[in-house]
Scaffold this active site. Structure first.
Site, mmCIF file in Angstrom:
data_model
loop_
_atom_site.group_PDB
_atom_site.id
_atom_site.type_symbol
_atom_site.label_atom_id
_atom_site.label_comp_id
_atom_site.label_asym_id
_atom_site.label_seq_id
_atom_site.Cartn_x
_atom_site.Cartn_y
_atom_site.Cartn_z
ATOM 1 N N LYS A 22 3.065 -12.100 4.331
ATOM 2 C CA LYS A 22 4.408 -12.433 3.821
ATOM 3 C C LYS A 22 4.770 -13.856 4.234
ATOM 4 O O LYS A 22 5.232 -14.648 3.410
ATOM 5 C CB LYS A 22 5.431 -11.466 4.391
ATOM 6 C CG LYS A 22 6.888 -11.895 4.191
ATOM 7 C CD LYS A 22 7.877 -10.894 4.725
ATOM 8 C CE LYS A 22 8.205 -11.086 6.162
ATOM 9 N NZ LYS A 22 9.111 -12.194 6.504
ATOM 10 N N ASN A 23 4.546 -14.182 5.509
ATOM 11 C CA ASN A 23 5.040 -15.463 6.015
ATOM 12 C C ASN A 23 4.157 -16.641 5.640
ATOM 13 O O ASN A 23 4.444 -17.781 6.004
ATOM 14 C CB ASN A 23 5.228 -15.387 7.530
ATOM 15 C CG ASN A 23 6.380 -14.454 7.880
ATOM 16 O OD1 ASN A 23 7.147 -14.041 7.006
ATOM 17 N ND2 ASN A 23 6.472 -14.068 9.133
ATOM 18 N N CYS A 116 20.963 -13.288 9.724
ATOM 19 C CA CYS A 116 20.317 -12.015 9.368
ATOM 20 C C CYS A 116 20.470 -11.081 10.564
ATOM 21 O O CYS A 116 21.117 -11.408 11.549
ATOM 22 C CB CYS A 116 18.858 -12.239 9.010
ATOM 23 S SG CYS A 116 17.846 -12.524 10.448
ATOM 24 N N ARG A 121 20.699 -17.826 12.009
ATOM 25 C CA ARG A 121 19.411 -18.455 11.674
ATOM 26 C C ARG A 121 19.696 -19.900 11.267
ATOM 27 O O ARG A 121 19.686 -20.231 10.105
ATOM 28 C CB ARG A 121 18.717 -17.674 10.563
ATOM 29 C CG ARG A 121 18.421 -16.220 10.893
ATOM 30 C CD ARG A 121 17.345 -16.027 11.950
ATOM 31 N NE ARG A 121 16.054 -16.438 11.507
ATOM 32 C CZ ARG A 121 15.192 -15.665 10.833
ATOM 33 N NH1 ARG A 121 15.547 -14.465 10.492
ATOM 34 N NH2 ARG A 121 14.020 -16.114 10.472
ATOM 35 N N ASP A 305 7.381 -11.341 16.183
ATOM 36 C CA ASP A 305 7.365 -10.328 15.125
ATOM 37 C C ASP A 305 6.594 -9.081 15.543
ATOM 38 O O ASP A 305 6.711 -8.051 14.879
ATOM 39 C CB ASP A 305 6.748 -10.893 13.840
ATOM 40 C CG ASP A 305 7.600 -12.001 13.259
ATOM 41 O OD1 ASP A 305 7.108 -12.720 12.375
ATOM 42 O OD2 ASP A 305 8.749 -12.162 13.702
ATOM 43 N N ARG A 397 10.676 -5.128 2.851
ATOM 44 C CA ARG A 397 10.708 -6.602 2.767
ATOM 45 C C ARG A 397 9.357 -7.190 3.166
ATOM 46 O O ARG A 397 8.956 -8.254 2.686
ATOM 47 C CB ARG A 397 11.794 -7.177 3.687
ATOM 48 C CG ARG A 397 13.218 -7.010 3.192
ATOM 49 C CD ARG A 397 14.163 -7.805 4.064
ATOM 50 N NE ARG A 397 13.596 -9.095 4.365
ATOM 51 C CZ ARG A 397 13.596 -9.633 5.603
ATOM 52 N NH1 ARG A 397 14.145 -8.997 6.609
ATOM 53 N NH2 ARG A 397 13.061 -10.814 5.819
HETATM 54 C C1 EPZ Z 1 9.573 -17.637 10.740
HETATM 55 O O1 EPZ Z 1 11.001 -17.654 10.741
HETATM 56 C C2 EPZ Z 1 9.174 -16.255 10.246
HETATM 57 N N1 EPZ Z 1 9.659 -16.060 8.884
HETATM 58 C C3 EPZ Z 1 9.756 -15.188 11.165
HETATM 59 O O2 EPZ Z 1 9.276 -13.934 10.694
HETATM 60 C C4 EPZ Z 1 9.222 -15.430 12.570
HETATM 61 O O3 EPZ Z 1 9.804 -14.479 13.445
HETATM 62 C C5 EPZ Z 1 9.590 -16.845 13.022
HETATM 63 O O4 EPZ Z 1 9.067 -17.804 12.075
HETATM 64 C C6 EPZ Z 1 9.023 -17.175 14.396
HETATM 65 O O5 EPZ Z 1 7.639 -17.028 14.378
HETATM 66 C C7 EPZ Z 1 8.965 -16.621 7.856
HETATM 67 O O6 EPZ Z 1 7.975 -17.300 8.052
HETATM 68 C C8 EPZ Z 1 9.478 -16.348 6.475
HETATM 69 P P1 EPZ Z 1 11.763 -20.556 13.382
HETATM 70 P P2 EPZ Z 1 11.785 -19.058 10.959
HETATM 71 O O7 EPZ Z 1 12.337 -21.634 12.552
HETATM 72 O O8 EPZ Z 1 11.076 -20.132 10.251
HETATM 73 C C9 EPZ Z 1 15.733 -21.386 15.861
HETATM 74 C C10 EPZ Z 1 9.439 -11.660 10.103
HETATM 75 O O9 EPZ Z 1 9.748 -10.632 10.731
HETATM 76 N N2 EPZ Z 1 15.951 -22.480 14.897
HETATM 77 O O10 EPZ Z 1 10.467 -20.803 14.098
HETATM 78 O O11 EPZ Z 1 13.210 -18.840 10.681
HETATM 79 C C11 EPZ Z 1 15.917 -20.016 15.214
HETATM 80 O O12 EPZ Z 1 17.274 -19.622 15.268
HETATM 81 C C12 EPZ Z 1 10.237 -12.934 10.270
HETATM 82 O O13 EPZ Z 1 8.446 -11.746 9.315
HETATM 83 C C13 EPZ Z 1 16.978 -23.388 15.117
HETATM 84 O O14 EPZ Z 1 17.716 -23.293 16.105
HETATM 85 O O15 EPZ Z 1 11.582 -19.229 12.538
HETATM 86 C C14 EPZ Z 1 15.069 -19.117 16.071
HETATM 87 O O16 EPZ Z 1 15.812 -18.749 17.219
HETATM 88 C C15 EPZ Z 1 11.397 -12.746 11.232
HETATM 89 N N3 EPZ Z 1 17.183 -24.385 14.217
HETATM 90 C C16 EPZ Z 1 13.918 -20.024 16.491
HETATM 91 O O17 EPZ Z 1 14.374 -21.377 16.274
HETATM 92 C C17 EPZ Z 1 16.394 -24.538 13.100
HETATM 93 O O18 EPZ Z 1 16.621 -25.476 12.306
HETATM 94 C C18 EPZ Z 1 12.625 -19.818 15.722
HETATM 95 O O19 EPZ Z 1 12.909 -20.089 14.390
HETATM 96 C C19 EPZ Z 1 15.358 -23.595 12.897
HETATM 97 C C20 EPZ Z 1 15.140 -22.588 13.811
#
Ligand code: EPZ
Length: 421
Positions: A22-23, A116, A121, A305, A397
């Site tokens: 998915k990711n 979410c 997020r 995850d 999802r």
């Molecule tokens: C990706 O989310 C994945 N989703 C998530 O999978 C996964 O848990 C996550 O990466 C971490 O590995 C997809 O790829 C579609 P991040 P993403 O940006 O990109 C903070 C699942 O279950 N942050 O690495 O949103 C954020 O709030 C899903 O398949 C900021 O503060 O993850 C979080 O605490 C859930 N500012 C942390 O960083 C930003 O601009 C990690 O977020 C961006 C992120």
């Protein structure tokens, strides 16, 4: 509404092919906006989040249709550069379209993606990186109005290795003039997959998988045929299902190097896991042992995850395991539901302490989020009696058909369509 009815207490035995990731496929679907020719995604998983991405592509004027197990996207008809609030709210990761639309159209209007179940997020790292590339972004009443007639490549430094920000900036940089270097980039395998897809379309992206990704701008992109990587979190889920129920399973397509921290934890708990060219074989014949602390971290650390599903697998282990969730604020929502099955878990802030119990008992439980829902299924397989898992739209999802896959592994699980209440 649908629910899953699971009767636990029996060992698993069987094999299953792990679905596409998915990711990986979600950022790749956004990246199709860069390609000036049809893209065929082989083995694309049929997921609610993929359906949401298809709706966005069609809203933008693109053609996207299933041909067997392939999803074929042709963006020649692209005639819009805005995404409606309703579409943005359907899937939190729809922010990933921003970089690609800017690279293709030079402008983009989309509403702020909602938070979410896992907590807020934010996308501040995405926006600051796009501004560094020359985009003007105004936030007006919940809508992001982005104008980028000329994106200029440069060095970008992420304050934290955000997966989505790395991917968004890779896509925007493909539409910039000159070279972009993204420092402190996320290193997840899905980012390597995105790099491979972009290069298959004619891009020149290097370094994905390391903390420095280089994108050469000013190139034109053609279509391609691409098979995305297998889903490492789905593979982790099914390994945890084996650990929870015992038995012996084979996961075709799973690549151990993508989930090494998960297999290490399961081996420490007492599972025997072997990997070969075709996938992974896992055997579990005795009560699990508790594992030393499990701390989630950006790749190659333990994946956030997989936190919920490993927790579910360890509920009946001998001893105590301490979890530390360092990525998301609110990722223990599955704990209350697991407690209804007899689990002993104490949560304090980012820490959850799991004390193993002798037995779990089936109960009616409710999915709170995608991976928390999968964890309920994992726990149910190791529980005595019947568990009804409701609100399984969360699971849909990210899992193409969790009942089909777990049944292939020998589980007693059926999906029951219940009338709308
Ligand atoms: C990706 O989310 C994945 N989703 C998530 O999978 C996964 O848990 C996550 O990466 C971490 O590995 C997809 O790829 C579609 P991040 P993403 O940006 O990109 C903070 C699942 O279950 N942050 O690495 O949103 C954020 O709030 C899903 O398949 C900021 O503060 O993850 C979080 O605490 C859930 N500012 C942390 O960083 C930003 O601009 C990690 O977020 C961006 C992120």
């Amino acid at each position: 509404m649908s629910q899953l009815t699971i009767t636990g207490g029996r060992a698993l035995r069987g094999e299953v092919t792990v679905q596409g990731a998915k990711n990986s496929v979600l950022p790749i679907l956004a990246a199709t906006l860069l390609a000036r020719g049809p893209v065929e995604l082989l083995g694309c998983p049929r997921l609610r989040d993929v359906d949401a991405s298809v709706r966005i592509l069609r809203h933008l004027g693109c053609d996207a249709r299933w041909e067997g197990s392939s999803l074929v996207v042709d963006t020649a008809g692209l005639n819009r550069c805005e995404i409606s609030d309703i579409l943005m709210r359907e899937m939190r990761s729809s922010a990933i379209f921003l970089g690609a639309i800017l690279a293709r159209c030079g402008q983009a209007d989309l509403s702020y993606p909602g938070g979410c179940e896992l907590g807020p997020r934010p996308i501040d790292l995405h926006l600051s990186g796009l501004r560094d590339l020359g985009a003007e972004i105004r936030e007006e009443g919940g809508v992001l109005r982005c104008r980028a007639p000329r994106l200029m490549g440069r060095e970008l430094i992420l304050s934290m290795p955000s997966v989505g920000a790395t991917e968004n900036l890779m896509l925007a940089a493909c539409g910039a003039e000159g070279t972009t270097v993204i420092s402190n980039a996320a290193r997840e395998p899905e980012i390597v997959d995105l790099q491979m897809f972009l290069n298959a379309c004619g891009a020149k992206v290097q370094g994905a998988g390391s903390s420095s990704v280089t994108v050469e701008g000013g190139r034109t992109f053609h279509g391609c045929t691409y098979a995305c990587m297998p889903d490492r979190i789905v593979a982790s889920t099914y390994l945890c299902a084996l650990a929870s129920a015992g038995g012996s399973v084979r996961l075709l397509g799973a690549r151990e190097r993508h989930l090494a921290t998960v297999t290490a934890a399961l081996r420490e708990a007492g599972c025997a896991i072997a990997s070969d060219e075709g996938g992974l074989t896992a055997v579990c014949r005795q009560r699990l042992r508790a594992v030393r602390a499990v701390r989630t971290a950006p790749y190659p650390g333990f994946p956030t995850d997989a936190q919920a599903v490993l927790m579910a697998a360890l509920l009946r282990s001998r001893g105590t395991t301490v979890f530390e969730e360092n990525i998301f604020e609110n990722r223990y929502r599955h704990v209350d539901e697991l407690t209804r099955m007899g689990a002993r878990i104490r949560v304090s802030g980012r820490t959850a302490v799991v004390t193993g119990v002798e037995t779990l008992h089936g109960a009616p439980v409710r999915c709170t989020d995608l991976r928390g829902g999968a964890a309920l299924c994992v726990a149910a397989l190791g529980a005595e009696g019947e568990t009804q898992v409701s609100e399984i739209c969360h699971i849909d999802r990210g899992y193409e058909d969790i009942a089909r896959d777990l049944r292939a592994l020998g589980a007693d699980i059926v999906r029951v369509e219940t009338e709308e209440r």
